[in-house]
Enzyme design. Structure first.
Site, mmCIF file in Angstrom:
data_model
loop_
_atom_site.group_PDB
_atom_site.id
_atom_site.type_symbol
_atom_site.label_atom_id
_atom_site.label_comp_id
_atom_site.label_asym_id
_atom_site.label_seq_id
_atom_site.Cartn_x
_atom_site.Cartn_y
_atom_site.Cartn_z
ATOM 1 N N GLY A 183 -3.158 -12.648 -9.675
ATOM 2 C CA GLY A 183 -2.533 -13.488 -10.707
ATOM 3 C C GLY A 183 -1.017 -13.486 -10.537
ATOM 4 N N PRO A 204 -3.815 2.344 -5.655
ATOM 5 C CA PRO A 204 -2.886 2.517 -4.519
ATOM 6 C C PRO A 204 -2.572 3.990 -4.258
ATOM 7 C CG PRO A 204 -2.143 0.743 -5.949
ATOM 8 C CD PRO A 204 -3.259 1.428 -6.670
ATOM 9 N N ARG A 230 -1.646 3.993 -19.330
ATOM 10 C CA ARG A 230 -0.931 4.285 -18.088
ATOM 11 C C ARG A 230 -0.570 5.766 -18.046
ATOM 12 N NH1 ARG A 230 2.994 -0.940 -18.080
ATOM 13 N NH2 ARG A 230 2.539 -0.835 -20.305
ATOM 14 N N VAL A 231 -0.199 6.210 -16.852
ATOM 15 C CA VAL A 231 -0.223 7.652 -16.623
ATOM 16 C C VAL A 231 0.828 8.415 -17.428
ATOM 17 C CG1 VAL A 231 1.240 7.615 -14.524
ATOM 18 C CG2 VAL A 231 -0.493 9.388 -14.813
ATOM 19 N N GLN A 275 -2.003 11.016 -4.971
ATOM 20 C CA GLN A 275 -1.400 9.668 -4.916
ATOM 21 C C GLN A 275 -0.012 9.712 -5.560
ATOM 22 O OE1 GLN A 275 -3.809 10.655 -7.027
ATOM 23 N NE2 GLN A 275 -4.120 9.278 -8.746
ATOM 24 N N THR A 276 0.877 8.851 -5.085
ATOM 25 C CA THR A 276 2.257 8.880 -5.596
ATOM 26 C C THR A 276 2.625 7.584 -6.322
ATOM 27 O OG1 THR A 276 3.268 7.914 -3.604
ATOM 28 C CG2 THR A 276 2.979 10.325 -3.634
ATOM 29 N N PHE A 305 -0.396 11.268 -20.074
ATOM 30 C CA PHE A 305 -0.123 12.704 -19.891
ATOM 31 C C PHE A 305 0.679 13.274 -21.059
ATOM 32 C CE2 PHE A 305 -0.379 12.992 -14.894
ATOM 33 C CZ PHE A 305 -1.711 12.597 -14.957
ATOM 34 N N TYR A 362 -5.011 -9.005 -11.875
ATOM 35 C CA TYR A 362 -3.578 -8.734 -12.090
ATOM 36 C C TYR A 362 -2.779 -9.012 -10.822
ATOM 37 C CZ TYR A 362 0.592 -6.156 -13.649
ATOM 38 O OH TYR A 362 1.874 -5.791 -14.003
ATOM 39 N N ASP A 363 -3.215 -8.389 -9.703
ATOM 40 C CA ASP A 363 -2.438 -8.493 -8.463
ATOM 41 C C ASP A 363 -2.370 -9.939 -7.963
ATOM 42 O OD1 ASP A 363 -2.880 -5.821 -8.866
ATOM 43 O OD2 ASP A 363 -3.540 -5.362 -6.839
HETATM 44 P P1 NAD Z 1 2.863 -4.816 -22.285
HETATM 45 O O1 NAD Z 1 1.399 -4.982 -22.186
HETATM 46 O O2 NAD Z 1 3.409 -3.802 -23.241
HETATM 47 O O3 NAD Z 1 3.579 -6.205 -22.624
HETATM 48 C C1 NAD Z 1 3.033 -7.460 -22.311
HETATM 49 C C2 NAD Z 1 3.208 -8.372 -23.512
HETATM 50 O O4 NAD Z 1 2.681 -9.666 -23.210
HETATM 51 C C3 NAD Z 1 2.431 -7.873 -24.741
HETATM 52 O O5 NAD Z 1 3.260 -7.913 -25.894
HETATM 53 C C4 NAD Z 1 1.271 -8.860 -24.857
HETATM 54 O O6 NAD Z 1 0.788 -8.990 -26.174
HETATM 55 C C5 NAD Z 1 1.902 -10.130 -24.302
HETATM 56 N N1 NAD Z 1 0.917 -11.081 -23.802
HETATM 57 C C6 NAD Z 1 -0.157 -10.845 -23.004
HETATM 58 N N2 NAD Z 1 -0.821 -11.991 -22.759
HETATM 59 C C7 NAD Z 1 -0.156 -12.974 -23.410
HETATM 60 C C8 NAD Z 1 -0.357 -14.378 -23.559
HETATM 61 N N3 NAD Z 1 -1.396 -15.001 -22.961
HETATM 62 N N4 NAD Z 1 0.517 -15.086 -24.316
HETATM 63 C C9 NAD Z 1 1.559 -14.466 -24.922
HETATM 64 N N5 NAD Z 1 1.800 -13.138 -24.835
HETATM 65 C C10 NAD Z 1 0.949 -12.402 -24.073
HETATM 66 O O7 NAD Z 1 3.389 -4.521 -20.807
HETATM 67 P P2 NAD Z 1 4.851 -4.186 -20.250
HETATM 68 O O8 NAD Z 1 4.768 -2.884 -19.561
HETATM 69 O O9 NAD Z 1 5.864 -4.393 -21.319
HETATM 70 O O10 NAD Z 1 4.991 -5.312 -19.139
HETATM 71 C C11 NAD Z 1 5.767 -6.481 -19.330
HETATM 72 C C12 NAD Z 1 5.772 -7.321 -18.070
HETATM 73 O O11 NAD Z 1 6.319 -6.576 -16.979
HETATM 74 C C13 NAD Z 1 4.388 -7.779 -17.621
HETATM 75 O O12 NAD Z 1 4.469 -9.098 -17.118
HETATM 76 C C14 NAD Z 1 4.047 -6.827 -16.520
HETATM 77 O O13 NAD Z 1 3.147 -7.383 -15.593
HETATM 78 C C15 NAD Z 1 5.402 -6.562 -15.900
HETATM 79 N N6 NAD Z 1 5.414 -5.261 -15.199
HETATM 80 C C16 NAD Z 1 5.437 -4.093 -15.898
HETATM 81 C C17 NAD Z 1 5.411 -2.884 -15.214
HETATM 82 C C18 NAD Z 1 5.448 -1.560 -15.936
HETATM 83 O O14 NAD Z 1 5.365 -0.525 -15.279
HETATM 84 N N7 NAD Z 1 5.601 -1.494 -17.237
HETATM 85 C C19 NAD Z 1 5.362 -2.877 -13.813
HETATM 86 C C20 NAD Z 1 5.309 -4.086 -13.145
HETATM 87 C C21 NAD Z 1 5.354 -5.281 -13.837
HETATM 88 N N1 UDP Z 2 -3.670 8.090 -13.579
HETATM 89 C C1 UDP Z 2 -4.108 9.391 -13.784
HETATM 90 N N2 UDP Z 2 -4.450 9.750 -15.045
HETATM 91 C C2 UDP Z 2 -4.353 8.903 -16.113
HETATM 92 C C3 UDP Z 2 -3.893 7.592 -15.887
HETATM 93 C C4 UDP Z 2 -3.573 7.210 -14.604
HETATM 94 O O1 UDP Z 2 -4.186 10.201 -12.861
HETATM 95 O O2 UDP Z 2 -4.668 9.341 -17.243
HETATM 96 C C5 UDP Z 2 -3.274 7.716 -12.200
HETATM 97 C C6 UDP Z 2 -3.841 6.394 -11.709
HETATM 98 O O3 UDP Z 2 -5.120 6.573 -11.134
HETATM 99 C C7 UDP Z 2 -2.788 5.999 -10.693
HETATM 100 C C8 UDP Z 2 -1.480 6.539 -11.283
HETATM 101 O O4 UDP Z 2 -1.880 7.544 -12.221
HETATM 102 O O5 UDP Z 2 -3.035 6.632 -9.463
HETATM 103 C C9 UDP Z 2 -0.653 5.483 -11.992
HETATM 104 O O6 UDP Z 2 -1.511 4.806 -12.895
HETATM 105 P P1 UDP Z 2 -1.002 3.738 -13.946
HETATM 106 O O7 UDP Z 2 -2.195 3.180 -14.632
HETATM 107 O O8 UDP Z 2 0.082 4.339 -14.780
HETATM 108 O O9 UDP Z 2 -0.265 2.633 -13.065
HETATM 109 P P2 UDP Z 2 -0.663 1.837 -11.716
HETATM 110 O O10 UDP Z 2 -1.908 2.416 -11.112
HETATM 111 O O11 UDP Z 2 -0.843 0.443 -12.147
HETATM 112 O O12 UDP Z 2 0.500 2.069 -10.825
#
Ligand code: NAD
Ligand code: UDP
Length: 312
Positions: free
Chosen positions: A147, A273, A185-186, A208-209, A190, A144-145
């Site tokens: 990519g 992180p 996700r967290v 962690q924050t 929760f 992910y990172d």
């Molecule tokens: P999500 O998983 O709900 O949405 C991602 C969407 O992309 C899904 O609908 C999935 O089916 C589609 N997808 C995945 N691979 C694909 C492919 N190869 N071709 C076509 N569609 C594909 O996640 P989200 O939280 O809505 O995130 C959306 C975007 O924002 C992502 O690029 C993510 O990396 C970025 N982002 C989100 C967060 C967050 O906290 N939600 C934080 C940082 C970055």
């Molecule tokens: N986390 C947690 N319990 C959960 C899911 C996630 O304590 O059930 C923690 C996770 O280890 C991280 C933080 O919550 O420290 C945020 O996680 P998330 O997967 O939401 O996002 P990211 O780590 O990608 O910021």
């Protein structure tokens, strides 16, 4: 009427973005392979004359005449992006490459959804855009990172070499309605655990924050970024600077939901992180943007949403 392509449009953030763009009178093509998103997220838009849903994988080229591209396709939850890590890298790298090619051919603007994960486990706090990050290139989060880092690199090369109008945003942890119940996700974990009366799973010691942004604030920032003057490429952080430990988040959710859940501690995943908070000075200055929704207000919305979903 602008022709706007939203890749990943059936995902959590993408569905809110499509909704807003359709409401504002645009013609939206929502492209998704439904890997982590679902038709249910955009069900209410199907049949609207300004909305078209296309099943397509962005690792394959896509052709259409387009004015703007929002490139969101990529699973964002660690559970989903680590399930098929090779596909995750392909989606970010080949997918962004294909969308940049489309932007180049059609002279469309392209907004790339990058992430605070490009900062890795940051050695600098809060994170400003000039910080280059601290990423493990071979760990379980690398797909992910790295990519997303490679996708940023491609954006800036297309800008320098082909003059593509790129707009790169680095999104910090975002939550809201339409996160999947099993997203992992967290915030959704929760809230769903508390509503079901299950144990709240804190990974590690909970010190962690993270800084949590409500989805409507992000969508506003994305639209402003797309509308920013040509030549403003970013990268720009979009996030809410309010910073919380996972213990604080768990206690907030518990006090709002009530019930009988107790907090349990589970192992911390590798490379998790330790802290994260955006410096949003650049977004304030260039976009006149800052988040409006506090964690308390946003959590109330999400709790109401999941309460309804779980009662079906
Ligand atoms: P999500 O998983 O709900 O949405 C991602 C969407 O992309 C899904 O609908 C999935 O089916 C589609 N997808 C995945 N691979 C694909 C492919 N190869 N071709 C076509 N569609 C594909 O996640 P989200 O939280 O809505 O995130 C959306 C975007 O924002 C992502 O690029 C993510 O990396 C970025 N982002 C989100 C967060 C967050 O906290 N939600 C934080 C940082 C970055
Ligand atoms: N986390 C947690 N319990 C959960 C899911 C996630 O304590 O059930 C923690 C996770 O280890 C991280 C933080 O919550 O420290 C945020 O996680 P998330 O997967 O939401 O996002 P990211 O780590 O990608 O910021």
């Amino acid at each position: 009427m602008k022709q706007i392509l939203v890749t990943g449009g059936a995902g959590f953030i993408g569905s809110h973005l499509c909704e807003r763009l359709v409401r504002e009178g645009n013609a939206v093509i929502c492209l998704d392979n439904f890997y982590s998103g679902s038709k249910a997220n955009v069900w209410h838009l199907i049949g609207h004359p300004g909305f078209e849903l296309v099943r397509h994988d962005v690792t394959e080229p896509y052709r259409a005449e387009i004015d703007e591209i929002y490139n969101l396709a990529c699973p964002a939850s660690p559970v989903f992006y680590q399930y098929d890590p090779i596909q995750t890298t392909k989606t970010s790298v080949i997918g962004t490459f294909n969308m940049l090619g489309l932007a180049k051919r059609t002279k469309a603007k392209i907004l790339q959804a990058s992430t605070s994960e490009v900062y890795g486990d940051p050695a600098k706090h809060p994170q400003e855009e000039s910080y280059w990050g601290n990423v493990n290139p071979i760990g379980i989060r690398s797909c992910y990172d790295e990519g997303k880092r490679c996708a940023e690199s491609l954006c800036f090369d297309y800008h320098r070499i082909h003059n593509v109008d790129v707009k790169v945003i680095r999104i910090f942890n975002t939550y809201g309605p339409r996160m999947a119940v099993n997203d992992g996700r967290v915030v959704s974990n929760f809230v769903v655990q508390a509503l079901r009366g299950e144990d709240i799973t804190i990974y590690g010691d909970g010190s962690q924050t993270r800084s949590f942004q409500y989805v409507s604030d992000l969508v506003e920032g994305m639209i402003r970024m797309m509308a920013s003057p040509a030549g403003f490429t970013g990268p720009v952080n979009l996030g809410n600077p309010g910073e919380f430990t996972m213990i604080e988040l768990a206690e907030k959710v518990l006090s709002k939901v009530g019930g009988r859940s107790k907090i349990v501690y589970q192992p911390l995943p590798a490379d998790d992180p330790k802290m994260r908070r955006p410096d949003i000075s650049l977004a304030k200055k260039e976009l006149g943007w800052e988040p409006k929704v506090s964690l308390d207000e946003g959590l109330d919305e999400v709790i109401t949403y999941f309460r309804e979903v779980l009662s079906r």
